[in-house]
Scaffold this motif. Sequence first.
Motif, mmCIF file in Angstrom:
data_model
loop_
_atom_site.group_PDB
_atom_site.id
_atom_site.type_symbol
_atom_site.label_atom_id
_atom_site.label_comp_id
_atom_site.label_asym_id
_atom_site.label_seq_id
_atom_site.Cartn_x
_atom_site.Cartn_y
_atom_site.Cartn_z
ATOM 1 N N PRO A 1 0.686 -1.540 -0.388
ATOM 2 C CA PRO A 1 0.210 -0.449 -0.044
ATOM 3 C C PRO A 1 1.052 0.543 -0.079
ATOM 4 C CG PRO A 1 -0.791 -1.482 1.588
ATOM 5 C CD PRO A 1 0.388 -1.866 1.119
ATOM 6 N N LEU A 2 0.412 2.436 -1.033
ATOM 7 C CA LEU A 2 0.894 3.701 -0.499
ATOM 8 C C LEU A 2 0.668 4.185 0.328
ATOM 9 C CD1 LEU A 2 1.947 6.016 -4.069
ATOM 10 C CD2 LEU A 2 1.500 6.325 -1.786
ATOM 11 N N GLY B 1 3.380 8.160 4.793
ATOM 12 C CA GLY B 1 4.760 8.874 4.686
ATOM 13 C C GLY B 1 5.883 8.646 3.528
ATOM 14 N N ILE B 2 5.318 7.040 2.789
ATOM 15 C CA ILE B 2 5.819 6.844 0.809
ATOM 16 C C ILE B 2 5.936 8.069 0.284
ATOM 17 C CG2 ILE B 2 5.781 5.965 -0.562
ATOM 18 C CD1 ILE B 2 5.548 3.025 1.291
ATOM 19 N N ARG B 3 4.444 8.285 0.361
ATOM 20 C CA ARG B 3 4.509 9.720 -0.256
ATOM 21 C C ARG B 3 5.196 11.104 0.006
ATOM 22 N NH1 ARG B 3 2.149 14.594 -0.723
ATOM 23 N NH2 ARG B 3 1.440 14.865 1.076
ATOM 24 N N ARG B 4 5.210 11.430 1.318
ATOM 25 C CA ARG B 4 5.849 12.463 1.783
ATOM 26 C C ARG B 4 7.331 12.101 1.131
ATOM 27 N NH1 ARG B 4 3.869 13.020 7.894
ATOM 28 N NH2 ARG B 4 1.281 13.825 7.301
ATOM 29 N N ALA B 5 7.965 11.025 1.245
ATOM 30 C CA ALA B 5 9.480 10.769 1.325
ATOM 31 C C ALA B 5 10.125 10.437 -0.344
ATOM 32 C CB ALA B 5 9.727 9.226 1.341
ATOM 33 N N PRO C 1 -1.603 7.158 -6.406
ATOM 34 C CA PRO C 1 -2.435 5.315 -6.651
ATOM 35 C C PRO C 1 -2.514 4.656 -5.522
ATOM 36 C CG PRO C 1 0.196 4.593 -7.493
ATOM 37 C CD PRO C 1 -0.424 6.677 -7.105
ATOM 38 N N GLU C 2 -2.953 4.014 -5.159
ATOM 39 C CA GLU C 2 -3.594 3.978 -4.138
ATOM 40 C C GLU C 2 -2.324 2.275 -3.526
ATOM 41 O OE1 GLU C 2 -7.288 1.471 -3.422
ATOM 42 O OE2 GLU C 2 -7.955 3.794 -3.653
ATOM 43 N N ARG C 3 -1.664 1.957 -4.014
ATOM 44 C CA ARG C 3 -0.962 0.609 -3.639
ATOM 45 C C ARG C 3 0.240 1.096 -5.343
ATOM 46 N NH1 ARG C 3 -3.514 -3.068 -1.110
ATOM 47 N NH2 ARG C 3 -1.389 -4.137 -1.426
#
Length: 333
Positions: free
Chosen positions: A238-239, A242-246, A277-279
Amino acid sequence: RSPRSGAPAWSVDFEQSTPMVADHNTVVGALRLSDGTFVVADGGDLTLRFFDDRGNQTSTFGGRGDGPGEFRHLAMLAPWGADSIVLADWELARLTVVAADGSGSRNFRLDSPRDLPGVLVRGVHKDGSILGTTIATVIPPGTSAAGLRDLTMPAHRFGADGAFEQSLEAAWRITDYYHPREGGGFRIFEPLFPTWTKVVAGPTLLIEATTDPSEVVLRAKSGPVRAVVRLRNGTASPLTEGIRRAAVEARLASYGERDIAIAISDLRRIHEAMPVPERLPAFSDVFVDRLDNVWLREYAPSRDMDARWLILNPEGFVAGTLSLPGRLVPLDA
């Protein structure tokens, strides 16, 4: 160069071996010839560099210009015939065939039908037939607001002499993020988590790899489907926020002053507004080797992380996996 173990046998530092051109050097492609010679296409100074099997540079070919044996934009390097090399120059819209020792060359162009708006060479099959895609419109008609836009570039096959042969049931697709400029026009950015379809020429196969949905279509080079492999998106993570900010921070850090004339605060605002995306994507790159095996790089949030490559045989079955350093990209195998 790496042996089967994956440990480098020797390497070439382009920043030390050549003057920097436009502040960067780019390896467009690399090949190993039958006599053990390695050939590297340098997109920085637009040359071919020839190395023996110990990594010693033996000769160079090419350079920047419009004349025979010169280039404006190297986009592809591939084997040609028994032991020659072919390069595509997108800016000069021509191909250059070079002898294995760099001693001679000839240029030719694709004979595109009038209804094709220009062709980008994507690859070459073992029999010399050429895979190309039509050039996409940079800004699709009707685009007026910020958002993701898909560009589709249909694929076509040309003969070894450059003559048009047929349009294929495959297409190269990319998604870009469009952000309007004040006063008109757009800035175009790569999405934080790109989705695409790439059409790749193998020795005898035509490979169409898509990230969303995660699917690989293996075709005969003339177009008929031989196998379809669907990868389970459920295995993709899943996205998270935290991954989006990084991803935003990594993208902002990648911009230099010469890259874009816009304030960092505006860049941050634009990237934080990008849809995601969601993932996470199941894979992020595709490569076809000289045996028509398809290599898929499983997605990782950072290029610094080790990369796991899933390898499919020409029938579409899993042949194995291979882990490589994250910044090591296979170019010939």
